[in-house]
Design a protein around this motif. Structure first.
Motif, short mmCIF file in Angstrom:
data_model
loop_
_atom_site.label_atom_id
_atom_site.label_comp_id
_atom_site.label_asym_id
_atom_site.label_seq_id
_atom_site.Cartn_x
_atom_site.Cartn_y
_atom_site.Cartn_z
N GLN A 36 -14.03 77.09 34.83
CA GLN A 36 -15.14 76.44 35.52
C GLN A 36 -15.46 75.08 34.90
N THR A 37 -15.45 75.01 33.57
CA THR A 37 -15.72 73.75 32.88
C THR A 37 -14.62 72.74 33.15
N LEU A 55 -17.61 86.28 40.93
CA LEU A 55 -17.04 85.30 41.85
C LEU A 55 -16.72 84.01 41.09
N LEU A 56 -15.59 83.43 41.43
CA LEU A 56 -15.23 82.08 41.00
C LEU A 56 -15.10 81.25 42.26
N GLY A 57 -15.83 80.14 42.33
CA GLY A 57 -15.80 79.36 43.55
C GLY A 57 -15.97 77.87 43.32
N ILE A 58 -15.78 77.13 44.41
CA ILE A 58 -16.03 75.69 44.43
C ILE A 58 -16.86 75.40 45.67
N LEU A 61 -12.45 67.99 39.32
CA LEU A 61 -13.05 67.75 40.64
C LEU A 61 -13.60 66.34 40.77
N TYR A 62 -14.06 65.76 39.67
CA TYR A 62 -14.48 64.36 39.72
C TYR A 62 -13.28 63.46 39.95
N ALA A 71 -18.83 68.04 44.97
CA ALA A 71 -17.82 69.07 44.73
C ALA A 71 -18.06 69.62 43.33
N GLU A 72 -18.26 70.92 43.23
CA GLU A 72 -18.61 71.50 41.93
C GLU A 72 -18.16 72.95 41.86
N ALA A 73 -17.58 73.32 40.72
CA ALA A 73 -17.16 74.70 40.49
C ALA A 73 -18.37 75.55 40.10
N PHE A 74 -18.33 76.84 40.44
CA PHE A 74 -19.41 77.75 40.06
C PHE A 74 -18.85 79.14 39.80
#
Length: 235
Positions: A63-64, A111-114, A85-86, A99-102
């Motif tokens: 995620q980081t 859950l792993l998502g964007i 993502l940047y 756009a950001e991962a969470f």
């Protein structure tokens, strides 16, 4: 005791504590409604392990590594503007507003998502870009530079947060309730340093093998691809 005198003490305590196991199915949720900025927001996620899974620390590193944020940022150290993502979304597509991962962890699952947002007529492209990043993670190794930066940033974030007494006490409480003990910072940092490129790719391979979860909201969500179409992209 006077306040609870009318509550019966009978019953089987084991029956009261019993929960029905969760079963992940994936799926989609669409909510078309006017928004203040007119953007369409899309979130794409996949299932992985929960708090007790060996995937927990590698997922936090992932995620980081993905990072992300808004298209506008004042910059400066620690803003994550060198995250994937940047560099590969927000700096590449003029229509990408965010756009950001969470991650979202629970006892049995996670859950792993964007998530991302764009103008409505580019919401299909945004969804495609989010899906492509999951696909890339599953088929290509992240670079050594990306992995080193993500591990160092995650350690920095954890240690900085724990400088606050409020956060420290909350962390102690959460860990005691979840694991029955508290893990010290040296152990956490060691686990972060042990995450490898193989761990990252293996997690991505396993998550995209499961049905995706899609959620979208905006003035116009008609251009966001269907759940079935997104699932076909991962094959």
């Amino acid at each position: 005791m006077n306040f609870f005198s009318e509550i019966s003490g009978g019953g089987n305590p084991n029956e009261a504590n019993r929960t029905v196991p969760s079963t992940y199915t994936g799926g989609e949720f669409r909510f078309q409604s006017p928004t203040i900025d007119g953007f369409t927001r899309v979130a794409l996620a996949f299932e992985l392990g929960g708090w007790h899974s060996d995937d927990l620390v590698p997922t936090c590193v992932l995620q980081t590594l993905l990072g992300g944020g808004n298209s506008f940022s004042a910059g400066g150290p620690g803003k994550g503007m060198y995250s994937r993502l940047y560099r590969e979304v927000l700096n590449q597509y003029y229509w990408a507003e965010r756009a950001e991962a969470f991650t979202s962890f629970h006892s049995e699952s996670g859950l792993l998502g964007i998530s991302g947002s764009s103008i409505p007529n580019k919401s299909r492209d945004m969804t495609r870009v989010l899906a492509e990043h999951f696909y890339k993670l599953a088929h290509f190794y992240v670079t050594d530079e990306e992995l080193d930066r993500a591990r160092n940033m995650l350690k920095c974030n954890v240690l900085t947060q724990l400088e606050s007494r409020l956060v420290l006490f909350e962390d102690i409480g959460r860990q005691i309730l979840t694991y029955g003990k508290r893990e010290d910072t040296a152990s956490m940092c060691r686990k972060i340093d042990e995450v490898t490129k193989d761990d990252i790719r293996e997690i991505a391979r396993r998550v995209i093998a499961k049905p995706p979860t899609l959620s979208t909201v905006g003035d116009d969500v008609s251009k966001v691809p269907s759940h079935e179409e997104i699932a076909s992209w991962m094959k």
